[in-house]
Design a protein around this motif. Structure first.
Motif, PDB file in Angstrom:
ATOM      1  N   MET A 130      68.903  42.786  21.084  1.00 47.52           N
ATOM      2  CA  MET A 130      67.687  43.138  21.801  1.00 47.52           C
ATOM      3  C   MET A 130      67.537  42.281  23.050  1.00 47.52           C
ATOM      4  SD  MET A 130      63.719  42.410  20.774  1.00 47.52           S
ATOM      5  CE  MET A 130      64.039  40.673  21.080  1.00 47.52           C
ATOM      6  N   ALA A 131      67.737  40.975  22.903  1.00 43.11           N
ATOM      7  CA  ALA A 131      67.610  40.060  24.038  1.00 43.11           C
ATOM      8  C   ALA A 131      68.652  40.373  25.109  1.00 43.11           C
ATOM      9  CB  ALA A 131      67.752  38.616  23.558  1.00 43.11           C
ATOM     10  N   ILE A 132      69.867  40.668  24.690  1.00 46.74           N
ATOM     11  CA  ILE A 132      70.936  40.979  25.642  1.00 46.74           C
ATOM     12  C   ILE A 132      70.602  42.237  26.433  1.00 46.74           C
ATOM     13  CG2 ILE A 132      73.350  41.736  25.826  1.00 46.74           C
ATOM     14  CD1 ILE A 132      73.905  39.840  23.399  1.00 46.74           C
ATOM     15  N   ARG A 133      70.145  43.281  25.728  1.00 41.49           N
ATOM     16  CA  ARG A 133      69.779  44.528  26.414  1.00 41.49           C
ATOM     17  C   ARG A 133      68.604  44.314  27.360  1.00 41.49           C
ATOM     18  NH1 ARG A 133      70.001  46.671  21.158  1.00 41.49           N
ATOM     19  NH2 ARG A 133      67.722  46.775  21.156  1.00 41.49           N
ATOM     20  N   ALA A 134      67.583  43.630  26.848  1.00 49.02           N
ATOM     21  CA  ALA A 134      66.380  43.415  27.657  1.00 49.02           C
ATOM     22  C   ALA A 134      66.685  42.548  28.866  1.00 49.02           C
ATOM     23  CB  ALA A 134      65.284  42.772  26.804  1.00 49.02           C
ATOM     24  N   GLY A 135      67.482  41.512  28.666  1.00 46.48           N
ATOM     25  CA  GLY A 135      67.823  40.630  29.774  1.00 46.48           C
ATOM     26  C   GLY A 135      68.559  41.352  30.885  1.00 46.48           C
ATOM     27  N   LYS A 136      69.492  42.188  30.502  1.00 44.46           N
ATOM     28  CA  LYS A 136      70.247  42.959  31.499  1.00 44.46           C
ATOM     29  C   LYS A 136      69.324  43.919  32.245  1.00 44.46           C
ATOM     30  CE  LYS A 136      74.193  46.109  31.963  1.00 44.46           C
ATOM     31  NZ  LYS A 136      75.244  46.859  31.235  1.00 44.46           N
ATOM     32  N   GLU A 137      68.437  44.589  31.512  1.00 43.31           N
ATOM     33  CA  GLU A 137      67.553  45.566  32.144  1.00 43.31           C
ATOM     34  C   GLU A 137      66.529  44.888  33.057  1.00 43.31           C
ATOM     35  OE1 GLU A 137      64.553  49.267  30.948  1.00 43.31           O
ATOM     36  OE2 GLU A 137      65.864  48.382  29.420  1.00 43.31           O
TER      37      GLU A 137
ATOM     38  N   LEU B  53      55.260  37.144  24.715  1.00 42.59           N
ATOM     39  CA  LEU B  53      55.514  38.401  25.425  1.00 42.59           C
ATOM     40  C   LEU B  53      55.662  39.589  24.470  1.00 42.59           C
ATOM     41  CD1 LEU B  53      58.047  37.244  28.182  1.00 42.59           C
ATOM     42  CD2 LEU B  53      55.538  37.361  28.286  1.00 42.59           C
ATOM     43  N   GLY B  54      55.851  39.317  23.202  1.00 47.48           N
ATOM     44  CA  GLY B  54      55.997  40.397  22.223  1.00 47.48           C
ATOM     45  C   GLY B  54      56.310  39.833  20.856  1.00 47.48           C
ATOM     46  N   THR B  55      56.050  40.630  19.822  1.00 44.79           N
ATOM     47  CA  THR B  55      56.294  40.212  18.438  1.00 44.79           C
ATOM     48  C   THR B  55      57.229  41.200  17.762  1.00 44.79           C
ATOM     49  OG1 THR B  55      54.061  39.292  18.345  1.00 44.79           O
ATOM     50  CG2 THR B  55      55.193  39.592  16.246  1.00 44.79           C
ATOM     51  N   THR B  56      58.275  40.677  17.128  1.00 47.08           N
ATOM     52  CA  THR B  56      59.259  41.544  16.483  1.00 47.08           C
ATOM     53  C   THR B  56      59.116  41.483  14.959  1.00 47.08           C
ATOM     54  OG1 THR B  56      61.042  39.918  16.199  1.00 47.08           O
ATOM     55  CG2 THR B  56      60.854  40.990  18.355  1.00 47.08           C
ATOM     56  N   TYR B  57      59.500  42.578  14.331  1.00 43.64           N
ATOM     57  CA  TYR B  57      59.565  42.664  12.870  1.00 43.64           C
ATOM     58  C   TYR B  57      60.959  42.194  12.446  1.00 43.64           C
ATOM     59  CZ  TYR B  57      60.054  44.894   8.259  1.00 43.64           C
ATOM     60  OH  TYR B  57      60.280  45.146   6.931  1.00 43.64           O
ATOM     61  N   TYR B  58      61.013  41.089  11.735  1.00 49.51           N
ATOM     62  CA  TYR B  58      62.288  40.484  11.344  1.00 49.51           C
ATOM     63  C   TYR B  58      62.764  40.974   9.974  1.00 49.51           C
ATOM     64  CZ  TYR B  58      65.608  36.508  11.025  1.00 49.51           C
ATOM     65  OH  TYR B  58      66.728  35.707  10.923  1.00 49.51           O
ATOM     66  N   GLY B  59      61.847  41.594   9.244  1.00 48.83           N
ATOM     67  CA  GLY B  59      62.223  42.125   7.938  1.00 48.83           C
ATOM     68  C   GLY B  59      61.722  41.286   6.775  1.00 48.83           C
ATOM     69  N   TYR B  60      61.768  41.886   5.582  1.00 51.89           N
ATOM     70  CA  TYR B  60      61.405  41.173   4.350  1.00 51.89           C
ATOM     71  C   TYR B  60      62.456  40.109   4.043  1.00 51.89           C
ATOM     72  CZ  TYR B  60      57.682  44.379   2.839  1.00 51.89           C
ATOM     73  OH  TYR B  60      56.513  45.092   2.739  1.00 51.89           O
TER      74      TYR B  60
ATOM     75  N   ILE C  84      60.571  44.505  27.499  1.00 47.83           N
ATOM     76  CA  ILE C  84      60.559  43.810  26.210  1.00 47.83           C
ATOM     77  C   ILE C  84      59.924  44.675  25.129  1.00 47.83           C
ATOM     78  CG2 ILE C  84      59.530  41.851  24.982  1.00 47.83           C
ATOM     79  CD1 ILE C  84      60.074  40.222  27.581  1.00 47.83           C
ATOM     80  N   LYS C  85      58.811  45.324  25.444  1.00 45.31           N
ATOM     81  CA  LYS C  85      58.166  46.199  24.460  1.00 45.31           C
ATOM     82  C   LYS C  85      59.097  47.322  24.018  1.00 45.31           C
ATOM     83  CE  LYS C  85      54.075  49.000  23.464  1.00 45.31           C
ATOM     84  NZ  LYS C  85      54.894  49.943  22.695  1.00 45.31           N
ATOM     85  N   LYS C  86      59.751  47.962  24.975  1.00 49.84           N
ATOM     86  CA  LYS C  86      60.663  49.056  24.644  1.00 49.84           C
ATOM     87  C   LYS C  86      61.791  48.567  23.738  1.00 49.84           C
ATOM     88  CE  LYS C  86      63.893  50.332  27.489  1.00 49.84           C
ATOM     89  NZ  LYS C  86      64.639  50.862  28.655  1.00 49.84           N
ATOM     90  N   ASN C  87      62.349  47.420  24.060  1.00 49.71           N
ATOM     91  CA  ASN C  87      63.470  46.908  23.268  1.00 49.71           C
ATOM     92  C   ASN C  87      63.028  46.360  21.925  1.00 49.71           C
ATOM     93  OD1 ASN C  87      66.270  46.905  24.750  1.00 49.71           O
ATOM     94  ND2 ASN C  87      64.721  46.593  26.338  1.00 49.71           N
ATOM     95  N   ILE C  88      61.788  45.868  21.825  1.00 47.05           N
ATOM     96  CA  ILE C  88      61.254  45.457  20.520  1.00 47.05           C
ATOM     97  C   ILE C  88      61.112  46.670  19.613  1.00 47.05           C
ATOM     98  CG2 ILE C  88      59.128  44.702  19.358  1.00 47.05           C
ATOM     99  CD1 ILE C  88      58.872  42.512  21.429  1.00 47.05           C
ATOM    100  N   ASP C  89      60.615  47.785  20.147  1.00 48.43           N
ATOM    101  CA  ASP C  89      60.481  49.014  19.349  1.00 48.43           C
ATOM    102  C   ASP C  89      61.841  49.453  18.807  1.00 48.43           C
ATOM    103  OD1 ASP C  89      57.775  49.049  19.819  1.00 48.43           O
ATOM    104  OD2 ASP C  89      57.874  50.519  21.444  1.00 48.43           O
ATOM    105  N   THR C  90      62.860  49.408  19.672  1.00 47.30           N
ATOM    106  CA  THR C  90      64.219  49.767  19.233  1.00 47.30           C
ATOM    107  C   THR C  90      64.708  48.805  18.164  1.00 47.30           C
ATOM    108  OG1 THR C  90      64.737  50.683  21.420  1.00 47.30           O
ATOM    109  CG2 THR C  90      66.598  50.109  20.013  1.00 47.30           C
TER     110      THR C  90
END
Length: 331
Positions: free
Chosen positions: A48-55, A145-152, A265-271
């Motif tokens: 996610m960070a790699i994609r967002a950083g490039k974009e 800047l955003g909150t991600t779901y890391y999983g159970y 960041i929001k778009k990539n967090i959703d993905t």
């Protein structure tokens, strides 16, 4: 001869200063951001960070240049968060419990506080999260800047089948270097062993610890299934990981580019969140194929001992009534 050499040295030094001066004052107003991540490059969070950083770099036309460093290249969790506080690092994605300058923030990672991934999403996109954001800016000069779901998070063990609470008595379990995780493991009756994530695989392999707890995608990317025989589906925590930036750096970015960063960041967090949820549905079967024994324990035993002690023990850190407020916000 000595005089000629001296003149040559002075002339050379002047040219070097001139070249550096031209580069510094060439009108390049770009900001370079180092974005740190402890997880391996293959993990969805790192991707996610790699994609967002490039974009971000592309959409700002290089005005904000984002360089992503995965696998703890910039340091361990605690080190990177501290580096952000002193303006030595610009961005990091980390679990909320690592931001110890705002102890109440770790409640978003509290054991058994979340009813479901859906209620988790509801709260982290509410006014409650904006309140935490403002407090973190004030206490640590760090913005969310955003909150991600890391999983159970689930428990894995080297050679101990765990069906009930009594099976984890005195078991040495690696936990993050956070008081809340230590309190949870103590409530279970086990022996919490705080340890940097990047040291964990070797510690499991060498039996320094007998178990660990993490979400399924992290167990996968960390290859813990290679050195752990049992996966116990305790589902004790949903980790909230936050994408953060140093506030001083944020204020140097134009309003236009800030909006681009937030959108990307929001778009990539959703993905990312969808990827994590998909992996949670598929990885159990993959682990079983790899020879891991999957156990569904008596979760209520684990839940009850934690809820009977941990919230009360940590209320002074979190703030009176905050645990109940977050429970009510999920209604």
């Amino acid at each position: 001869m000595r005089l000629n050499n001296q003149k040559w040295f002075v002339a050379s030094a002047f040219m070097v200063l001139l070249l550096f001066g031209c580069s510094k004052n060439s009108g390049d107003n770009s900001i370079t951001i180092k974005w740190g991540e402890t997880l391996a490059e293959s993990h969805p969070s790192a991707q996610m960070a790699i994609r967002a950083g490039k974009e971000i770099t592309e959409r700002t036309e290089g005005r904000v240049k984002v360089e992503v460093y995965t696998g703890g290249q910039l340091g361990a969790s605690k080190e990177m968060v501290e580096a952000m506080q002193i303006n030595a690092q610009e961005m990091v994605t980390e679990g909320v419990a690592q931001f110890q300058m705002l102890p109440s923030l770790e409640i978003l990672e509290a054991p058994y506080i979340w009813k479901s991934p859906e209620t988790f999403d509801k709260v982290v996109n509410s006014d409650i999260m904006e309140e935490f954001n403002q407090k973190l800016i004030e206490s640590g000069n760090i913005r969310i800047l955003g909150t991600t779901y890391y999983g159970y998070r689930h428990l894995t063990t080297t050679d101990k089948a765990v069906y009930s609470l009594r099976d984890v008595q005195n078991l040495k379990i690696r936990v993050p270097e956070v008081q809340m995780y230590i309190a949870m493991a103590e409530a279970w009756g086990s022996k919490p062993t705080p340890m940097n994530f990047n040291e964990l695989y070797l510690a499991l392999k060498q039996n320094v610890v007998n178990g660990q707890e993490n979400p399924l995608p992290t167990i996968n990317s960390g290859k813990f299934y290679e050195v752990q025989k049992y996966l116990i589906l305790t589902g004790h925590i949903i980790t909230a990981r936050i994408v953060t930036i140093n506030e001083t750096v944020w204020q140097k970015i134009s309003e236009q580019d800030r909006q681009i960063m937030l959108e990307v960041i929001k778009k990539n967090i959703d993905t990312h969140n969808n990827e994590i949820k998909s992996l949670e549905n598929s990885l159990i079967g993959e682990f079983e194929k790899a020879g891991v024994t999957v156990i569904t324990p008596n979760v209520e035993e684990f839940r009850n001992v934690v809820l009977n002690s941990v919230p009360a023990k940590l209320e002074s850190r979190w703030g009176k009534g905050l645990f109940e407020r977050i429970l009510q916000a999920q209604e």
